[in-house]
Design an enzyme around this catalytic site. Structure first.
Site, PDB file in Angstrom:
ATOM      1  N   GLN A 174       1.042  -1.179   0.031  1.00 34.00           N
ATOM      2  CA  GLN A 174       0.013   0.030   0.027  1.00 34.00           C
ATOM      3  C   GLN A 174       0.964   1.141   0.247  1.00 34.00           C
ATOM      4  OE1 GLN A 174      -3.446  -0.923   3.004  1.00 34.00           O
ATOM      5  NE2 GLN A 174      -1.652  -2.193   3.573  1.00 34.00           N
ATOM      6  N   ASN A 175       2.250   1.095   0.152  1.00 33.04           N
ATOM      7  CA  ASN A 175       3.218   2.162   0.057  1.00 33.04           C
ATOM      8  C   ASN A 175       3.247   2.713  -1.107  1.00 33.04           C
ATOM      9  OD1 ASN A 175       3.283   1.577   2.950  1.00 33.04           O
ATOM     10  ND2 ASN A 175       5.367   0.690   2.746  1.00 33.04           N
ATOM     11  N   ASP A 199       6.153   4.720  -1.786  1.00 36.78           N
ATOM     12  CA  ASP A 199       7.427   5.178  -1.784  1.00 36.78           C
ATOM     13  C   ASP A 199       8.576   4.389  -2.725  1.00 36.78           C
ATOM     14  OD1 ASP A 199       7.972   3.040  -0.256  1.00 36.78           O
ATOM     15  OD2 ASP A 199       7.588   4.080   1.702  1.00 36.78           O
ATOM     16  N   HIS A 253      -1.559   1.019  -4.140  1.00 36.63           N
ATOM     17  CA  HIS A 253      -2.091   2.305  -4.194  1.00 36.63           C
ATOM     18  C   HIS A 253      -1.210   3.437  -5.123  1.00 36.63           C
ATOM     19  CE1 HIS A 253      -4.090   1.878   0.120  1.00 36.63           C
ATOM     20  NE2 HIS A 253      -4.650   1.423  -0.887  1.00 36.63           N
ATOM     21  N   CYS A 269      -0.767  12.689 -16.148  1.00 37.03           N
ATOM     22  CA  CYS A 269      -1.364  13.922 -16.589  1.00 37.03           C
ATOM     23  C   CYS A 269      -2.926  13.583 -16.762  1.00 37.03           C
ATOM     24  CB  CYS A 269      -1.214  13.964 -18.185  1.00 37.03           C
ATOM     25  SG  CYS A 269      -1.987  15.273 -19.041  1.00 37.03           S
ATOM     26  N   SER A 280      -2.437  -1.270   9.488  1.00 40.32           N
ATOM     27  CA  SER A 280      -3.192  -1.046  10.427  1.00 40.32           C
ATOM     28  C   SER A 280      -4.403  -2.164   9.734  1.00 40.32           C
ATOM     29  CB  SER A 280      -3.757   0.340  10.815  1.00 40.32           C
ATOM     30  OG  SER A 280      -4.147   0.733   9.147  1.00 40.32           O
TER      31      SER A 280
HETATM   32  P1  OAD Z   1      -1.289   3.039   8.848  1.00 39.47           P
HETATM   33  O1  OAD Z   1      -0.787   4.268   9.461  1.00 39.47           O
HETATM   34  O2  OAD Z   1      -2.897   3.026   9.032  1.00 39.47           O
HETATM   35  O3  OAD Z   1      -0.605   1.866   9.700  1.00 39.47           O
HETATM   36  C1  OAD Z   1       0.852   1.635   9.997  1.00 39.47           C
HETATM   37  C2  OAD Z   1       0.886   0.290  11.077  1.00 39.47           C
HETATM   38  O4  OAD Z   1       2.424   0.117  10.964  1.00 39.47           O
HETATM   39  C3  OAD Z   1       0.210   0.515  12.223  1.00 39.47           C
HETATM   40  O5  OAD Z   1      -0.363  -0.525  12.834  1.00 39.47           O
HETATM   41  C4  OAD Z   1       1.744   0.735  13.169  1.00 39.47           C
HETATM   42  O6  OAD Z   1       1.434  -0.053  14.551  1.00 39.47           O
HETATM   43  C5  OAD Z   1       2.495  -0.154  12.328  1.00 39.47           C
HETATM   44  N1  OAD Z   1       4.029   0.226  12.437  1.00 39.47           N
HETATM   45  C6  OAD Z   1       4.480   1.360  12.892  1.00 39.47           C
HETATM   46  N2  OAD Z   1       5.785   1.067  12.782  1.00 39.47           N
HETATM   47  C7  OAD Z   1       6.016  -0.246  12.347  1.00 39.47           C
HETATM   48  C8  OAD Z   1       7.488  -0.803  12.406  1.00 39.47           C
HETATM   49  N3  OAD Z   1       8.551  -0.427  12.771  1.00 39.47           N
HETATM   50  N4  OAD Z   1       7.242  -2.175  11.973  1.00 39.47           N
HETATM   51  C9  OAD Z   1       6.122  -2.676  11.768  1.00 39.47           C
HETATM   52  N5  OAD Z   1       4.926  -2.037  11.858  1.00 39.47           N
HETATM   53  C10 OAD Z   1       4.739  -0.920  12.335  1.00 39.47           C
HETATM   54  O7  OAD Z   1      -0.790   2.698   7.426  1.00 39.47           O
HETATM   55  P2  OAD Z   1      -1.442   1.655   6.299  1.00 39.47           P
HETATM   56  O8  OAD Z   1      -1.917   0.419   7.078  1.00 39.47           O
HETATM   57  O9  OAD Z   1      -0.217   1.681   5.258  1.00 39.47           O
HETATM   58  O10 OAD Z   1      -3.977   5.215   1.754  1.00 39.47           O
HETATM   59  O11 OAD Z   1      -2.547   2.464   5.799  1.00 39.47           O
HETATM   60  C11 OAD Z   1      -3.236   2.015   4.628  1.00 39.47           C
HETATM   61  C12 OAD Z   1      -3.793   3.151   3.807  1.00 39.47           C
HETATM   62  O12 OAD Z   1      -4.271   4.191   4.454  1.00 39.47           O
HETATM   63  C13 OAD Z   1      -2.314   4.011   3.062  1.00 39.47           C
HETATM   64  O13 OAD Z   1      -2.049   3.444   1.896  1.00 39.47           O
HETATM   65  C14 OAD Z   1      -3.109   5.433   2.905  1.00 39.47           C
HETATM   66  C15 OAD Z   1      -3.783   5.539   4.164  1.00 39.47           C
HETATM   67  O14 OAD Z   1      -4.895   6.593   4.234  1.00 39.47           O
HETATM   68  C16 OAD Z   1      -4.423   6.373   0.974  1.00 39.47           C
HETATM   69  O15 OAD Z   1      -3.601   7.337   1.051  1.00 39.47           O
HETATM   70  C17 OAD Z   1      -5.367   6.175   0.085  1.00 39.47           C
END
Ligand code: OAD
Length: 252
Positions: free
Chosen positions: A108-109, A111, A126, A134, A198
């Site tokens: 979902q990253n 980067d 994503h 464009c 998450s």
């Molecule tokens: P979140 O910010 O929702 O969740 C990040 C998760 O990573 C949390 O559960 C943390 O506990 C965990 N975490 C933090 N540090 C960590 C580490 N060192 N090792 C392992 N886990 C760790 O991010 P995403 O789940 O990626 O979408 O969010 C999903 C989507 O929601 C993103 O792609 C983005 C966001 O809104 C859009 O922008 C459309």
């Protein structure tokens, strides 16, 4: 993993698996210095409202603000390096490939740190913040230059459109090809990992359900509990940059 034997069990699970699917989220890049979304202190969504930055309506209402924010994030990502968790996943892929298997990363990253760490099978659910599109023609361009894309935002394309990041915003559909490839990988997997996510954004919940329905073992690697933790066969409460290298080392 609480005990040594549970840890050993997990190593065996990964050792036995032939086709691994790993869903990754912002937590995997946290140790590279990229903020997550939902961290209460420094997550993007603790500082900004997603509906003002990550929706087509936000871009329509204020394309300059949205483009600037994404260009800043693009520059920040380019300034960061993959961490040991990214490298361990790339190494795991090399190990499994050498044995005739595979590791498919559904990320979902946006980067591109998995690709920079050497992972070959990466499905961007994503999109990518490095790639811009464009709004008129749909043409895309990669931007790895480490300077702002413009002095003035929004960025006009030569044919009358605007350049926007090639990411998926709330309310937009996921790229069809990425979803189809993810589905194909899930059909073949014999182990499902969810790392640093998450799990609250579609289709994360769909993947774990897929694994559950077919009795495919699943492991969550995340220092924190998530709303879907209970669904996993096993849970590892450690940072991915610490746990994944140890796991891969134990396989060698
Ligand atoms: P979140 O910010 O929702 O969740 C990040 C998760 O990573 C949390 O559960 C943390 O506990 C965990 N975490 C933090 N540090 C960590 C580490 N060192 N090792 C392992 N886990 C760790 O991010 P995403 O789940 O990626 O979408 O969010 C999903 C989507 O929601 C993103 O792609 C983005 C966001 O809104 C859009 O922008 C459309």
């Amino acid at each position: 993993m609480e005990s040594q034997s549970a840890h050993q069990q997990l190593i065996e699970l990964v050792r036995q698996a032939k086709r691994i699917v790993a869903l990754t989220g912002a937590g995997v890049s946290a140790e590279s210095g990229i903020p997550t979304f939902r961290d209460a202190m420094d997550g993007h969504w603790s500082k900004y409202k997603p509906e003002q930055l990550a929706t087509p309506q936000a871009f329509e209402a204020d394309p300059a603000r949205v483009s600037r924010w994404y260009d800043e994030r693009r520059l920040a990502a380019l300034g960061c390096e993959p961490n040991p968790g990214h490298y361990a996943l790339a190494e795991l892929e090399r190990i499994k490939r050498a044995q005739g298997g595979s590791v498919t990363i559904l990320t979902q990253n946006v980067d591109q740190l998995h690709q920079r760490a050497g992972s070959q099978e990466v499905i961007e659910l994503h999109g990518s913040i490095i790639r811009w599109r464009c709004t008129r023609t749909g043409e895309t361009q990669d931007h790895v230059e480490r300077e702002p894309l413009a002095q003035d935002y929004p960025i006009k394309s030569p044919n009358g459109g605007l350049w926007r990041p090639d990411v998926v915003w709330f309310g937009e559909t996921l790229p069809t090809r990425a979803l189809a490839s993810a589905d194909l990988a899930c059909q073949k997997m014999d182990l499902y990992l969810a790392i640093g996510t998450s799990g609250v954004v579609y289709p994360a919940t769909g993947f774990i359900q897929f694994a559950l329905d077919r009795d495919i073992p699943s492991v969550e690697i995340n220092p924190q509990e998530t709303p879907i933790s209970e669904a996993f066969f096993a849970r590892v409460r450690e940072a991915s940059g610490v746990y994944l290298p140890a796991l891969v080392k134990a396989l060698l």
